[in-house]
Design an enzyme around this catalytic site. Structure first.
Site, mmCIF file in Angstrom:
data_model
loop_
_atom_site.group_PDB
_atom_site.id
_atom_site.type_symbol
_atom_site.label_atom_id
_atom_site.label_comp_id
_atom_site.label_asym_id
_atom_site.label_seq_id
_atom_site.Cartn_x
_atom_site.Cartn_y
_atom_site.Cartn_z
ATOM 1 N N GLY A 13 0.767 -1.189 0.032
ATOM 2 C CA GLY A 13 0.170 0.080 0.059
ATOM 3 C C GLY A 13 0.897 1.186 -0.007
ATOM 4 N N GLY A 14 2.056 1.401 -0.618
ATOM 5 C CA GLY A 14 3.036 2.600 -0.771
ATOM 6 C C GLY A 14 2.495 3.094 -2.060
ATOM 7 N N LEU A 15 3.306 3.939 -2.362
ATOM 8 C CA LEU A 15 2.726 4.722 -3.650
ATOM 9 C C LEU A 15 2.640 3.884 -4.690
ATOM 10 C CD1 LEU A 15 5.132 7.824 -3.474
ATOM 11 C CD2 LEU A 15 2.914 7.810 -3.635
ATOM 12 N N SER A 42 3.132 3.720 5.076
ATOM 13 C CA SER A 42 4.294 3.220 4.005
ATOM 14 C C SER A 42 5.430 3.771 4.061
ATOM 15 C CB SER A 42 3.765 2.735 2.774
ATOM 16 O OG SER A 42 2.457 1.936 2.759
ATOM 17 N N HIS A 43 6.616 3.035 3.707
ATOM 18 C CA HIS A 43 7.904 4.017 3.614
ATOM 19 C C HIS A 43 7.902 5.287 2.522
ATOM 20 C CE1 HIS A 43 11.623 4.524 5.027
ATOM 21 N NE2 HIS A 43 12.390 4.299 3.911
ATOM 22 N N SER A 44 7.056 5.025 1.497
ATOM 23 C CA SER A 44 6.905 6.209 0.635
ATOM 24 C C SER A 44 6.855 7.462 1.482
ATOM 25 C CB SER A 44 5.602 5.987 -0.287
ATOM 26 O OG SER A 44 6.024 4.657 -1.158
ATOM 27 N N GLY A 49 12.999 14.462 -0.350
ATOM 28 C CA GLY A 49 13.551 15.216 -1.054
ATOM 29 C C GLY A 49 12.844 15.507 -2.712
ATOM 30 N N GLY A 50 12.428 14.656 -3.217
ATOM 31 C CA GLY A 50 11.370 15.270 -4.006
ATOM 32 C C GLY A 50 11.416 14.232 -5.440
ATOM 33 N N HIS A 257 23.317 5.594 0.418
ATOM 34 C CA HIS A 257 23.133 6.993 0.281
ATOM 35 C C HIS A 257 24.444 7.698 0.889
ATOM 36 C CE1 HIS A 257 21.276 10.792 0.733
ATOM 37 N NE2 HIS A 257 20.544 10.682 -0.149
ATOM 38 N N ARG A 273 22.335 18.685 -0.065
ATOM 39 C CA ARG A 273 23.275 19.101 -0.841
ATOM 40 C C ARG A 273 22.865 19.814 -1.971
ATOM 41 N NH1 ARG A 273 25.087 13.979 -2.416
ATOM 42 N NH2 ARG A 273 23.553 13.181 -1.190
#
Ligand SMILES: Cc1cc2nc3c(=O)[nH]c(=O)nc-3n(C[C@H](O)[C@H](O)[C@H](O)COP(=O)(O)OP(=O)(O)OC[C@H]3O[C@@H](n4cnc5c(N)ncnc54)[C@H](O)[C@@H]3O)c2cc1C
Ligand code: SF4
Ligand code: FES
Lengths: 656, 244
Positions: A13-15, A42-44, A49-50, A257, A273
């Site tokens: 059920g994430g994006l 959900s982790h989304s 950031g974007g 990352h 950054r």
């Protein structure tokens, strides 16, 4: 036997999962979403950031379009991606973001006129076009030629997921929360849904469906320190592997990352950054320009992470009780900017580190972050080997990221893949009757029941928590940022032993309903198999590509390794997956392999590269009158669904 | 960092409603404090080394997803971002969030509540034409300040802290609660949502809605995202009072 029937079963059920569900629902098919947790958690939601889409509205995005985005994505992938898919993706991303705008995401907007920004450590005034005022704006991110990463202040993923889930609620899509898919139901190479455990009552049910989509996110938790949520354990990927029929692609492609905080590994976004933050060493020295004079802090993620590690190995790290780290300096951005566009980062620093990033440096270190590998699909999102099984989002290897994904391209992928794969899922539901025997359903249900009963009656055996911790440590120490043959061999050996031990887990808390130890006991053997796919794949791949960096094979070897790793696990009693390879066809590439422009080029060329280069030149010359769309069509025709074929409008440029 | 690590004393509410014969009780666990330890880390350590049956909910463990609200020494808060170092005497008492269905121990069913809330306030953009938009075209423009203001209200993470801290909710089980008001305020502000004030009145213009609020503002005190409950509830109330 509890059986629930539907047309389109979406696991996750994430994006990505929600967008697939919306597509099949809108096409009139009965749809159910399964999720371990409430969908909005959900982790989304954690993406700060974007999302990349080549809208080109902000002045630093001027001149951007699908072609530039395509080039960045392919280079970013170190030529490991599927260029058809990357094409479909870049062409659809602008539509995806605009649709989300209509569904409620409050994207940050262009403000016409002057504004001050930090570029390369200096304050610069840029002037936004007045005619772009009120359109969706973008920020800079690593590895991109243009400012292309659209955002909502500091909460992009949160606002995207809320808008998406709200849309799903509006459409009345049921989300069955606190449910875990444990196995896929399949027969004769066709998938028919999943066996699902209720995490509260412990009840097992068969969800029988025409089309099944795995959208369960990444497998970051195979590592002990990761930016990922605690539920990013790759279970959806593992149940595809356990069919023995479906394959996983490029599992060894794991991204680190550059900037997670030390020691807990919580992410500070690349936006730090992108907006002008710098990396400093123990002497307060800005070291990235020495390594990457052109892109500096904003080189591709895999590159920055390796440079940071190299620099720390030279003794330039800041010592701490948790090992060396480096500093992320965002103080130069100023309080106002940080409190508005990087507030989540500020909160994280305050709560977890007790520091104020407006005034102090943030301790950071490269940390496991993203899973490029996953359930292998073709361009339509369907498994090439198990019909009716689809996958989208981080769980999938649809393969637009190859061996390294660009920041902002992942949430973009979830939505774009959701749109595109969603259409193919709906097509599949329309074209295929549900044709599975009750005996098959019962067989899979009984198999899972038996596994759980075995766990509940065993008196002595392995502790699942301990097994998991051992696995995570192996992955951390031996399958990390820099890899080498001897370590990888050891990792494979040790994981083999763990895989055997995982067959003898015993529980202290022996109840079948809501029971965290049982959950762990069910998941850990699956996770160990995935870890083995990563380690074994990494051991066999004797080259360096994107995030897969072999110290003993530092060159990118297109001649021998321009191919995708496929892992299958047909025999449950073995300890290693079957690994095969799928060649990438240079002669079909719109952009044949070349240099990424980082450091010294270290490439063994593919014999076809020059041939294709010459061919492209010829085609281009022969069609000198053709516009960029016709030319692209000639070089790389892609199967974009009719709905998404339209050209994208941009300010000051129209549909050109 | 001191050399001698403290021993923390956790008193934790235990009750599994699905286990026959189980009764609610408080159980004490001791954990050696580590530098930078959060309640998330401590609870996992207890589960892994002392009691594998202990139930709790974490997802992001970074204060972002809203999964982990619980009552920590009397106050609702996000457990994942609460450092144990904040408690001078090393005693930490944990209770599940009240006002929600208990799943077991510290785990409550906020998801069910929040989905019902979303359905009740129709938490989506109401625009008949939203699905006919041609997405190839430039998007509808929005004033940059309006976009930022909407985001300010959309920062709610559905953690439920405001619901658990609400005195009105305790007396009125169907009270919409602050989280619902925040959502309504967010959509009322959004020019893309074409709902009229009358339509909003239908949803909240009663005592289970905004007129029931006793303005005790437990919501504002405990909201981990510092949402402006007081001003927004007052605003909605004024807006609704003007209608009938
Ligand atoms: C801290 C952080 C920041 C990030 N920032 C950015 C960013 O700025 N830009 C960007 O592009 N990308 C970013 N990413 C990456 C991006 O957020 C993810 O790749 C993306 O959101 C994954 O979405 P998804 O829909 O594939 O999966 P998820 O959102 O992870 O959803 C997975 C779903 O699957 C369900 N599930 C899992 N297993 C099961 C099972 N067995 N049974 C039933 N349900 C199951 C879960 O409940 C969940 O609903 C970031 C990632 C992290 C970790
Ligand atoms: S308004 Fe605040 S306290 Fe209430 S659910 Fe949202 S974030 Fe939590
Ligand atoms: S676990 Fe996500 S907010 Fe605490």
């Amino acid at each position: 036997m509890k059986v629930i029937y539907t047309d389109s079963l979406v696991i996750g059920g994430g994006l990505a999962g929600l967008r697939v569900a919306i597509a099949s629902m809108q096409r009139g098919y009965d749809t159910i979403v399964l999720s371990l947790i409430p969908a909005k958690r959900s982790h989304s939601a954690a993406a700060q950031g974007g999302m990349q889409a080549s809208l080109g509205a902000c002045i630093k995005g001027d001149g951007d379009d699908e072609d530039v985005h395509f080039g960045d994505t392919v280079k970013g992938s170190d030529w490991g991606c599927d260029q058809d898919v990357a094409r479909m993706f870049v062409n659809t991303a602008p539509k995806a973001i605009r649709q989300l705008a209509a569904w409620g995401v409050p994207w940050s907007r262009v403000r016409g006129g002057d504004r001050e920004v930090i570029i390369n450590g200096e304050k610069v005034t840029i002037t936004e076009k007045h005619e772009a005022h009120g359109l969706i704006t973008a920020r800079d991110f690593g590895g991109t030629k243009k400012w292309r990463t659209c955002f909502t202040s500091d909460g992009t993923g949160h606002t995207m997921l809320y808008a998406m889930d709200n849309k799903a609620i509006q459409l009345g899509i049921p989300v069955h929360e606190r449910k875990e898919a444990l196995a896929l139901i399949h027969e004769d190479g066709v998938c028919y849904g999943a066996i699902v455990r209720d995490l509260i009552t412990g009840e097992l049910a068969a969800y029988v469906a025409k089309a099944t989509t795995i959208a369960t996110g990444g497998y970051g938790r195979l590592y002990s320190v990761t930016t990922n949520a605690v539920i990013s354990e790759g279970i959806g990927t593992a149940i595809a592997l356990e069919t023995g029929v479906a394959t996983l692609g490029n599992m060894e492609a794991v991204q680190f990352h550059p900037t997670a905080i030390v020691p807990v590994g919580i992410l500070t976004t690349e936006g730090c950054r992108g907006d002008g933050g710098l990396l400093l060493d123990k002497d307060g020295y800005r070291f990235m320009p020495d390594y990457e004079p052109e892109k500096k802090e904003l080189a591709s993620r895999d590159v920055v992470s390796r440079r940071m590690t190299e620099h720390m190995r030279k003794g330039k790290g800041v010592p701490s009780p948790y090992g060396d780290h480096l500093w992320l300096d965002i103080t130069l951005l100023g309080r106002k900017h940080i409190e508005k566009n990087l507030r989540e980062v500020k909160e994280i620093c305050e709560y977890f580190l007790g520091i104020d990033p407006v005034k102090e440096y943030i301790p950071v270190r490269p940390t496991q972050h993203y899973s490029m590998g996953g359930v292998r699909t073709n361009a339509t999102g369907e498994s090439p080997t198990l019909k009716g099984l689809f996958s989208a989002g981080e769980a999938a290897c649809w393969d637009m990221h190859g061996f390294n994904r660009l920041g902002g391209n992942s949430v973009a992928e979830t939505v774009v893949a959701g749109m595109i794969v969603g259409e193919f899922v709906a097509d599949y539901c329309g074209a295929n009757p549900l044709n599975v025997s009750t005996a098959t359903i019962a067989h899979f249900l009984k198999k899972e029941e038996k596994k759980i009963t075995d766990l509940l009656v065993r008196d002595f055996g392995e502790n699942p928590f301990a097994l998991k911790a051992e696995m995570q440590q192996i992955m951390m120490d031996k399958v990390g940022i820099f890899r080498n043959g001897p370590d990888l061999e050891k990792a494979v050996e040790e994981l083999t032993v763990l895989n055997q031990r995982a067959r003898h887990i015993a529980l202290r808390n022996r109840i079948s309903s809501s029971n965290p130890e049982l959950v762990e006991a069910i998941r850990v053997p699956k996770m160990i198999k995935l870890a083995q796919c990563v380690a074994y794949g990494a051991m066999l791949r004797t080259e360096s590509r994107g995030a897969h960096a072999r110290e003993d094979f530092p060159e990118r070897n297109d001649r021998d390794w321009l191919r995708r790793t496929l892992a299958a696990w047909p025999d449950d009693s073995t300890d290693l997956p079957d690994i095969t390879y799928e060649d990438l066809d240079v002669m079909k590439m719109e952009m044949p392999p070349g240099s990424r422009g980082y450091g010294v080029d270290n490439i063994i060329l593919h014999p076809d590269s020059e041939k294709r280069m010459a061919e492209i030149e010829e085609i281009t010359k022969a069609n000198s009158a053709a516009g960029r769309f016709e030319l692209q069509q000639l070089l790389n025709p892609t199967p974009i669904p009719e709905k998404f074929k339209g050209k994208n409008e941009r300010i000051g440029r129209g549909y050109k | 960092m001191s050399d001698q690590a403290r021993v923390l004393k956790f008193q934790i509410f235990r009750y599994n409603p699905l286990k026959k014969g189980d009764k609610p009780r408080m159980v004490t666990y001791e954990v050696t404090e580590a530098p930078g330890m959060t309640i998330f880390i401590a609870l996992n350590e207890i589960r892994e080394t002392q009691d594998p049956s202990l139930q709790f909910d974490f997802v992001c463990r970074a204060g972002i997803c809203g999964s982990c609200a619980m009552v920590i020494n009397g106050q609702p808060d996000l457990a994942c971002r609460t450092l144990t170092a904040n408690f001078a005497d090393g005693e930490i008492k944990l209770l599940p969030l009240p006002g929600f269905e208990l799943i077991g121990d510290l785990s409550v069913n906020t998801g069910k509540f929040m989905r019902a809330m979303s359905e009740r306030v129709e938490s989506w953009i109401h625009d008949q034409h939203a699905d006919d938009v041609n997405y190839d075209k430039l998007e509808e423009r929005m004033d940059p300040d309006v976009a930022d203001e909407i985001y300010e209200l959309e920062r709610c993470v559905e953690c439920g802290a405001c619901v658990s801290a609400c005195a009105t909710k305790r007396m009125r089980p169907d009270f919409l609660s602050a989280v619902g008001f925040m959502r309504l305020a967010r959509f009322a502000l959004d020019p893309r949502d074409k709902r009229t004030d009358d339509e909003f009145y239908e949803i909240m213009g009663n005592d289970d809605g905004v007129f029931g609020c006793m303005t005790l503002l437990g919501c504002e005190d405990y909201c981990p995202k510092d949402l402006p409950h007081q001003t927004q509830i007052a605003y909605l109330r004024r807006k609704m009072a003007l209608i009938r």
